[in-house]
Design a protein around this motif. Structure first.
Motif, PDB file in Angstrom:
ATOM      1  N   ASP A  33      56.310  46.973  52.812  1.00  0.00           N
ATOM      2  CA  ASP A  33      54.976  47.405  52.391  1.00  0.00           C
ATOM      3  C   ASP A  33      55.023  48.885  52.037  1.00  0.00           C
ATOM      4  O   ASP A  33      55.498  49.694  52.840  1.00  0.00           O
ATOM      5  N   LEU A  34      54.527  49.267  50.859  1.00  0.00           N
ATOM      6  CA  LEU A  34      54.523  50.686  50.494  1.00  0.00           C
ATOM      7  C   LEU A  34      53.415  51.457  51.199  1.00  0.00           C
ATOM      8  O   LEU A  34      53.471  52.677  51.307  1.00  0.00           O
ATOM      9  N   ILE A  35      52.412  50.740  51.705  1.00  0.00           N
ATOM     10  CA  ILE A  35      51.295  51.407  52.400  1.00  0.00           C
ATOM     11  C   ILE A  35      51.821  52.067  53.671  1.00  0.00           C
ATOM     12  O   ILE A  35      52.647  51.486  54.379  1.00  0.00           O
ATOM     13  N   GLY A  89      50.649  40.210  39.069  1.00  0.00           N
ATOM     14  CA  GLY A  89      49.535  41.147  38.942  1.00  0.00           C
ATOM     15  C   GLY A  89      48.301  40.434  38.435  1.00  0.00           C
ATOM     16  O   GLY A  89      48.366  39.275  37.997  1.00  0.00           O
ATOM     17  N   ARG A  90      47.170  41.158  38.492  1.00  0.00           N
ATOM     18  CA  ARG A  90      45.899  40.546  38.100  1.00  0.00           C
ATOM     19  C   ARG A  90      45.642  40.643  36.603  1.00  0.00           C
ATOM     20  O   ARG A  90      44.895  39.858  36.049  1.00  0.00           O
ATOM     21  N   GLN A  91      46.252  41.654  35.943  1.00  0.00           N
ATOM     22  CA  GLN A  91      45.909  41.899  34.539  1.00  0.00           C
ATOM     23  C   GLN A  91      47.137  41.730  33.650  1.00  0.00           C
ATOM     24  O   GLN A  91      48.100  42.500  33.754  1.00  0.00           O
ATOM     25  N   LEU A  92      47.064  40.740  32.754  1.00  0.00           N
ATOM     26  CA  LEU A  92      48.209  40.431  31.894  1.00  0.00           C
ATOM     27  C   LEU A  92      48.620  41.640  31.047  1.00  0.00           C
ATOM     28  O   LEU A  92      49.812  41.915  30.878  1.00  0.00           O
ATOM     29  N   GLU A  93      47.633  42.366  30.521  1.00  0.00           N
ATOM     30  CA  GLU A  93      47.943  43.509  29.658  1.00  0.00           C
ATOM     31  C   GLU A  93      48.752  44.564  30.415  1.00  0.00           C
ATOM     32  O   GLU A  93      49.708  45.132  29.893  1.00  0.00           O
ATOM     33  N   LYS A  94      48.341  44.812  31.660  1.00  0.00           N
ATOM     34  CA  LYS A  94      49.041  45.809  32.499  1.00  0.00           C
ATOM     35  C   LYS A  94      50.458  45.343  32.806  1.00  0.00           C
ATOM     36  O   LYS A  94      51.411  46.132  32.798  1.00  0.00           O
ATOM     37  N   LEU A  95      50.591  44.042  33.076  1.00  0.00           N
ATOM     38  CA  LEU A  95      51.910  43.475  33.362  1.00  0.00           C
ATOM     39  C   LEU A  95      52.824  43.604  32.153  1.00  0.00           C
ATOM     40  O   LEU A  95      53.997  43.967  32.269  1.00  0.00           O
ATOM     41  N   GLY A 115      51.791  43.496  42.582  1.00  0.00           N
ATOM     42  CA  GLY A 115      51.098  44.634  41.961  1.00  0.00           C
ATOM     43  C   GLY A 115      51.897  45.220  40.821  1.00  0.00           C
ATOM     44  O   GLY A 115      53.135  45.102  40.783  1.00  0.00           O
ATOM     45  N   SER A 116      51.170  45.838  39.870  1.00  0.00           N
ATOM     46  CA  SER A 116      51.848  46.333  38.658  1.00  0.00           C
ATOM     47  C   SER A 116      51.366  47.734  38.286  1.00  0.00           C
ATOM     48  O   SER A 116      51.294  48.088  37.121  1.00  0.00           O
ATOM     49  N   GLY A 117      51.033  48.552  39.291  1.00  0.00           N
ATOM     50  CA  GLY A 117      50.577  49.916  39.035  1.00  0.00           C
ATOM     51  C   GLY A 117      51.721  50.919  39.051  1.00  0.00           C
ATOM     52  O   GLY A 117      52.883  50.571  38.814  1.00  0.00           O
ATOM     53  N   GLY A 118      51.380  52.184  39.348  1.00  0.00           N
ATOM     54  CA  GLY A 118      52.368  53.263  39.306  1.00  0.00           C
ATOM     55  C   GLY A 118      53.507  53.070  40.291  1.00  0.00           C
ATOM     56  O   GLY A 118      54.682  53.272  39.942  1.00  0.00           O
ATOM     57  N   ALA A 119      53.196  52.682  41.522  1.00  0.00           N
ATOM     58  CA  ALA A 119      54.252  52.542  42.532  1.00  0.00           C
ATOM     59  C   ALA A 119      55.202  51.392  42.182  1.00  0.00           C
ATOM     60  O   ALA A 119      56.400  51.463  42.470  1.00  0.00           O
ATOM     61  N   ALA A 120      54.670  50.338  41.541  1.00  0.00           N
ATOM     62  CA  ALA A 120      55.521  49.202  41.145  1.00  0.00           C
ATOM     63  C   ALA A 120      56.616  49.674  40.176  1.00  0.00           C
ATOM     64  O   ALA A 120      57.746  49.173  40.201  1.00  0.00           O
ATOM     65  N   ASP A 128      58.485  49.618  56.719  1.00  0.00           N
ATOM     66  CA  ASP A 128      57.180  50.284  56.689  1.00  0.00           C
ATOM     67  C   ASP A 128      57.151  51.347  55.584  1.00  0.00           C
ATOM     68  O   ASP A 128      58.129  52.074  55.389  1.00  0.00           O
ATOM     69  N   GLY A 129      55.986  51.475  54.923  1.00  0.00           N
ATOM     70  CA  GLY A 129      55.818  52.488  53.872  1.00  0.00           C
ATOM     71  C   GLY A 129      56.060  53.904  54.357  1.00  0.00           C
ATOM     72  O   GLY A 129      56.394  54.790  53.575  1.00  0.00           O
ATOM     73  N   LYS A 130      55.917  54.116  55.666  1.00  0.00           N
ATOM     74  CA  LYS A 130      56.159  55.457  56.210  1.00  0.00           C
ATOM     75  C   LYS A 130      57.617  55.858  56.036  1.00  0.00           C
ATOM     76  O   LYS A 130      57.932  57.027  55.852  1.00  0.00           O
TER      77      LYS A 130
HETATM   78  P1  NAP Z   1      47.871  51.898  41.384  1.00  0.00           P
HETATM   79  O1  NAP Z   1      48.591  52.525  40.253  1.00  0.00           O
HETATM   80  O2  NAP Z   1      46.379  51.969  41.448  1.00  0.00           O
HETATM   81  O3  NAP Z   1      48.321  50.343  41.424  1.00  0.00           O
HETATM   82  C1  NAP Z   1      47.797  49.454  42.361  1.00  0.00           C
HETATM   83  C2  NAP Z   1      48.140  48.017  41.974  1.00  0.00           C
HETATM   84  O4  NAP Z   1      47.569  47.161  42.964  1.00  0.00           O
HETATM   85  C3  NAP Z   1      47.590  47.578  40.626  1.00  0.00           C
HETATM   86  O5  NAP Z   1      48.495  46.678  40.018  1.00  0.00           O
HETATM   87  C4  NAP Z   1      46.304  46.849  41.019  1.00  0.00           C
HETATM   88  O6  NAP Z   1      45.914  45.823  40.145  1.00  0.00           O
HETATM   89  C5  NAP Z   1      46.733  46.172  42.302  1.00  0.00           C
HETATM   90  N1  NAP Z   1      45.566  45.831  43.116  1.00  0.00           N
HETATM   91  C6  NAP Z   1      44.610  46.661  43.575  1.00  0.00           C
HETATM   92  N2  NAP Z   1      43.687  45.953  44.253  1.00  0.00           N
HETATM   93  C7  NAP Z   1      44.062  44.648  44.202  1.00  0.00           C
HETATM   94  C8  NAP Z   1      43.509  43.436  44.690  1.00  0.00           C
HETATM   95  N3  NAP Z   1      42.375  43.411  45.383  1.00  0.00           N
HETATM   96  N4  NAP Z   1      44.160  42.277  44.419  1.00  0.00           N
HETATM   97  C9  NAP Z   1      45.305  42.281  43.716  1.00  0.00           C
HETATM   98  N5  NAP Z   1      45.876  43.395  43.220  1.00  0.00           N
HETATM   99  C10 NAP Z   1      45.261  44.569  43.456  1.00  0.00           C
HETATM  100  O7  NAP Z   1      48.362  52.503  42.783  1.00  0.00           O
HETATM  101  P2  NAP Z   1      49.859  53.006  43.126  1.00  0.00           P
HETATM  102  O8  NAP Z   1      49.963  54.448  42.832  1.00  0.00           O
HETATM  103  O9  NAP Z   1      50.796  52.045  42.498  1.00  0.00           O
HETATM  104  O10 NAP Z   1      49.872  52.878  44.732  1.00  0.00           O
HETATM  105  C11 NAP Z   1      49.850  51.596  45.348  1.00  0.00           C
HETATM  106  C12 NAP Z   1      50.080  51.722  46.855  1.00  0.00           C
HETATM  107  O11 NAP Z   1      51.381  52.253  47.104  1.00  0.00           O
HETATM  108  C13 NAP Z   1      49.100  52.651  47.562  1.00  0.00           C
HETATM  109  O12 NAP Z   1      48.733  52.061  48.777  1.00  0.00           O
HETATM  110  C14 NAP Z   1      49.920  53.909  47.803  1.00  0.00           C
HETATM  111  O13 NAP Z   1      49.493  54.633  48.943  1.00  0.00           O
HETATM  112  C15 NAP Z   1      51.296  53.313  48.030  1.00  0.00           C
HETATM  113  N6  NAP Z   1      52.400  54.259  47.791  1.00  0.00           N
HETATM  114  C16 NAP Z   1      53.206  54.565  48.855  1.00  0.00           C
HETATM  115  C17 NAP Z   1      54.262  55.437  48.680  1.00  0.00           C
HETATM  116  C18 NAP Z   1      55.148  55.741  49.854  1.00  0.00           C
HETATM  117  O14 NAP Z   1      55.887  56.742  49.824  1.00  0.00           O
HETATM  118  N7  NAP Z   1      55.153  54.922  50.888  1.00  0.00           N
HETATM  119  C19 NAP Z   1      54.508  55.999  47.421  1.00  0.00           C
HETATM  120  C20 NAP Z   1      53.670  55.663  46.356  1.00  0.00           C
HETATM  121  C21 NAP Z   1      52.612  54.788  46.557  1.00  0.00           C
HETATM  122  P3  NAP Z   1      44.981  46.095  38.858  1.00  0.00           P
HETATM  123  O15 NAP Z   1      45.903  46.769  37.905  1.00  0.00           O
HETATM  124  O16 NAP Z   1      44.565  44.749  38.451  1.00  0.00           O
HETATM  125  O17 NAP Z   1      43.868  46.968  39.333  1.00  0.00           O
END
Ligand code: NAP
Length: 283
Positions: free
Chosen positions: A228-230, A155-161, A131-136, A251-253
Motif C-alpha cells: 500500500d502506498l498510503i 482504474g475508473r477512467q478509460l481516458e486516464k488509463l 489506480g492510474s494517477g501520479g503515484a501509479a 507499508d507506504g511508510k
Molecule cells: P492521484 O494522482 O490523485 O491518483 C489517485 C488514483 O486513485 C487515481 O487513479 C484515482 O482515480 C484513483 N482513485 C481515487 N479515488 C478512488 C476511488 N474511490 N475508487 C477508485 N479509484 C480511486 O494521487 P497520487 O499522487 O497518485 O497518490 C495516490 C496515493 O499514493 C496517495 O494516498 C498518496 O499519499 C500515496 N503516495 C505515497 C507515497 C509514499 O512515499 N508512500 C508517494 C506518493 C504517493 P480517478 O483518476 O478516477 O480519480
C-alpha cells in the motif's frame, strides 16, 4: 541541533504542508550525523511557486522536496530534469548545482527498495496496480526497473488509463502495460502475487475504506505480496485485510522513508541513516 550563522537550509514545498512527515524524518537524520543543516516546511501556493523557487536561489537553499500540488508544475521552472523524472512526469526532489536547479524523482527508488530487499526474481511476476494517477506512474517505472515484463493496471477512467499507457510507452520502458476497468480487480487479484494500491482509498480520514472488498480476499494466491502506498494510517485496512489472509505486506511508510533517504543522499552526498529515519517515522 543548534542553528548557527553557518547553518544551511533544506526543506519541503507543498500546499497544504502541515501534514508532512518529511521534516521529522530529515531533521532526525541531520541531527544524528551532526550536520549543520535545518529542514523546514514551506507553504507555497500554486501562484507563488515561481517566486518561491527564485527566492530559494536568492537565499542559497541547498535543496528541497516537492509534494502535492507542485510535482508536475515545477518541471518547466527547473534547469535540468532527470530521465527518471521525465518518465514519471513528476519531480519530488530538487537540488541546487553549478548548473542551477536539478530535479529528479526518488519515489521510484523509494518504491522499489522494499521489493529489492526481498531478493526475488521479478521477471515472471505480473503485478496488479490499483489506480492510474501520479503515484501509479512511479510504481510502473519502478516495476520495469526491477525486471517485471508485464503489469496490469485497473482504474475508473478509460481516458486516464490510456494516457498512462501511451505516455509510459513513449518513455520506452521495458514493460508491457495492460489496462482494465476498475471492476476487473476482483478477477485479476486471483492471478497476481504482487498487488499494489496507489489509490487514496483507506487514507486518513477515511480509514474504514479499502480498494479490495472483504469477500475478494478469499481468492488471493497464498504467496501474495500486498503493497500500500498510503502511509497514514500505518497499516491501512487494505494491509490488515491482506495480513489476515496470509499475505506479506509492505507499508507506504517504508517507501516514504526510502524516497527520503534517496533525496538525502543527493543533497548531502552521503548515505542517509535509514534506521534513524525509520525510528523517527515509526516512533
Ligand atoms: P492521484 O494522482 O490523485 O491518483 C489517485 C488514483 O486513485 C487515481 O487513479 C484515482 O482515480 C484513483 N482513485 C481515487 N479515488 C478512488 C476511488 N474511490 N475508487 C477508485 N479509484 C480511486 O494521487 P497520487 O499522487 O497518485 O497518490 C495516490 C496515493 O499514493 C496517495 O494516498 C498518496 O499519499 C500515496 N503516495 C505515497 C507515497 C509514499 O512515499 N508512500 C508517494 C506518493 C504517493 P480517478 O483518476 O478516477 O480519480
Amino acid at each position: 541541533m543548534i542553528v548557527t550563522g553557518k547553518s544551511k537550509l533544506l526543506g519541503v514545498i507543498g500546499y497544504p504542508i502541515e501534514h508532512s512527515l518529511s521534516p521529522k524524518m530529515h531533521n532526525a537524520a541531520l541531527e544524528y550525523l551532526a550536520l549543520n543543516y535545518v529542514y523546514l516546511p514551506f507553504l507555497v501556493s500554486p501562484e507563488n511557486l515561481k517566486r518561491a523557487i527564485e527566492g530559494f536561489e536568492a537565499i542559497s537553499l541547498v535543496g528541497f522536496s516537492v509534494t502535492i500540488p507542485h510535482k508536475q508544475t515545477i518541471i518547466p521552472l527547473l534547469n535540468h530534469v532527470s530521465p527518471i523524472a521525465k518518465a514519471v512526469r513528476a519531480v519530488n526532489t530538487v537540488a541546487w548545482s553549478s548548473q542551477g536547479w536539478q530535479g529528479t524523482n526518488t519515489d521510484v527508488a523509494g518504491f522499489i527498495s522494499p521489493l529489492l530487499s526481498l531478493s526475488k526474481n521479478w521477471t515472471d511476476i505480473k503485478p496488479l496496480v490499483l489506480g492510474s494517477g501520479g503515484a501509479a506512474r512511479a510504481v510502473i517505472v519502478g516495476l520495469a526497473e526491477i525486471g517485471c515484463r508485464s503489469v496490469d493496471v485497473v482504474g475508473r477512467q478509460l481516458e486516464k488509463l490510456k494516457f498512462l499507457q501511451t505516455s509510459l510507452n513513449e518513455a520506452a520502458l521495458d514493460i508491457e502495460i495492460h489496462i482494465h476497468n476498475w471492476n476487473q480487480r476482483e478477477h485479476l487479484i486471483t492471478k497476481t502475487t504482487l498487488l499494489i494500491n496507489t489509490t487514496p482509498l483507506g487514507m486518513e480520514p477515511h480509514t474504514e475504506l479499502s480498494p479490495i472488498e472483504e469477500k475478494f480476499w478469499n481468492n488471493i494466491p497464498p504467496d501474495l505480496i500486498a503493497y500500500d502506498l498510503i502511509y497514514t494510517p500505518s497499516p491501512t485496512l487494505f494491509l490488515q485485510q491482506a495480513a489476515d489472509h496470509g499475505a506479506k505486506t509492505i507499508d507506504g511508510k517504508d517507501m516514504l522513508i526510502e524516497q527520503g533517504a534517496a533525496a538525502f543522499n543527493i543533497w548531502l552526498g552521503q548515505d542517509a541513516p535509514v534506521e534513524v529515519m525509520r525510528k523517527a517515522m515509526y516512533g
